[in-house]
Structures are given as C-alpha cells and as structure tokens.
Motif scaffolding. Structure first.
Motif: not given
Length: 225
Positions: A40, A44, A49, A75, A79, A124
């Motif tokens: 993950v 990222l 994201y 999701k 995350v 993010l």
C-alpha cells in the motif's frame, strides 16, 4: 397430521436459507499483513492516493483482491491501517546531552527519511483533509511520535537549565523543522538533506531559543548573551 413427504425437504431447505452463516474473515499472519501494508505505502508513494486501487495492491502483494476486501472493506480503511502499522518514532532515541545537539541530530535523522515521508504526505494530499480517518492515521504514524520526541528534548533542556519552560519559541520548533522538510521540494525541487537541515537549525532554531550553535570543535552550544 403427517406432513407430505414432498413438502418436508422443501421446508427444511427454506429454513436453511433464512439463517445465513456469518461471513468468515480469513486469518493471515502478521508477516503477510505487513507485506500488504508495504505494498500500500509503495503504491501511495509511486502513484498517489487517487490512483491507488485494491487491484494494484493485490498485484503488488501477490494476492487476490478478495483477500484485501475481506480484511479491509474499503480503500480508505486499508490505507489507514497501513499508516498505523507503520507508526514509528524516529527521534525518540535522540539524547545528546544538550538541546542544540538534540535538534541538530534530529535534523540529520529527519533528512534520512525526508524523501520517503514527504512523498507519502504529498501522495495523500486532499484525501487527508477530507477523510478524518486518514488524517488521524497520518498523525499517529508520522506526526505524534515526533511531537512527543520534541517534548522530551525540551523537557530535558528545561531540567538542565538551558531554556525556560515558557520560552515562546518552543511552541514552534516542530512546525519549523517539519515544515522546512515539506516545503523545500516545492521551493527548490529537491528534498532537504542533512547539511541543509543542520544549517537551518543553526541559523534559525537555535537563535530563536537564545542558543548558539556548537563551535567547530564539537562543544555544545551555550545560551546566547
């Protein structure tokens, strides 16, 4: 009255369908779970994201996406779990014997992770501002451990008599050091390295606290006159 033989199986079948068994959650080892989290965070940093998908994580982790959906329904949940699993305190062990030394060492350590952490916070982006769970997870993973470490540094400095407990510059130490980490890539197109951050500590943080940088022989800083 005896129930017709043809109806009995039908009623038994109907009763079986009205009480479905609870969904089972597959058990995975902690090591395998960490592989999912690593996948993950890699996705990222590489793609951001918005572009991250359960399918992409599954491919990176060599598993079926149904495995991910059984463990984490969405999701954002996946995350957030990955961020929390990566919680660490890189500055916790810093204790050089002086506040100036602690801040300079913190700058060197922060430089070692600046690219990785900056890419993560940039990835993010807006999602953190609009999703409270993600925001909380990011704070737990990257922010709160470092804030606690700064508090420890300052507490030791106050106990040693280096600074006053209510010094007005203390409040802004984390924001200044963590802020310059995030903004240099925007201003100059490159990450903050150790030399840059130590010079920032010497030129900005220490003077704001009334401290002078260590001299070239390595002696700790003294309070400014």
């Amino acid at each position: 009255m005896v129930e017709p033989a043809a109806e009995a199986p039908q009623r038994r079948a109907a009763s079986m369908t009205t009480t479905p068994s609870p969904a089972r959650r597959s058990k995975i080892t902690p090591e395998r779970e960490q592989e999912f989290y690593d996948a993950v965070l890699e996705q990222l940093r590489e793609h951001g994201y918005e572009a991250l998908t359960m399918e992409g994580v599954a491919a990176r982790a060599s598993c079926g996406k149904s495995t991910l959906y059984r463990q984490w329904k969405t999701k954002p949940q996946l995350v957030a779990a990955a961020l929390r699993a990566g919680r660490r305190g890189t500055l916790v062990a810093v204790d050089t014997g002086s506040l100036a030394g602690d801040l300079r060492e913190a700058a060197r350590i922060a430089a070692g992770t600046s690219g990785r952490d900056t890419r993560l916070t940039q990835a993010l982006g807006h999602a953190v501002l609009s999703d409270e769970e993600l925001q909380a997870a990011l704070r737990e993973a990257l922010v709160e451990p470092e804030l606690a470490a700064f508090d420890e540094m300052v507490g030791r400095a106050v106990a040693r008599g280096e600074i006053e407990a209510d010094h007005p510059a203390v409040e802004f130490l984390p924001a200044q050091l963590m802020g310059v980490l995030r903004i240099r890539p925007v201003l100059e197109g490159r990450y903050a390295d150790a030399d840059y951050l130590v010079r920032f500590v010497d030129a900005v943080l220490l003077p704001s606290l009334g401290l002078t940088p260590p001299d070239p022989t390595g002696h700790p800083a003294d309070p400014a006159p």
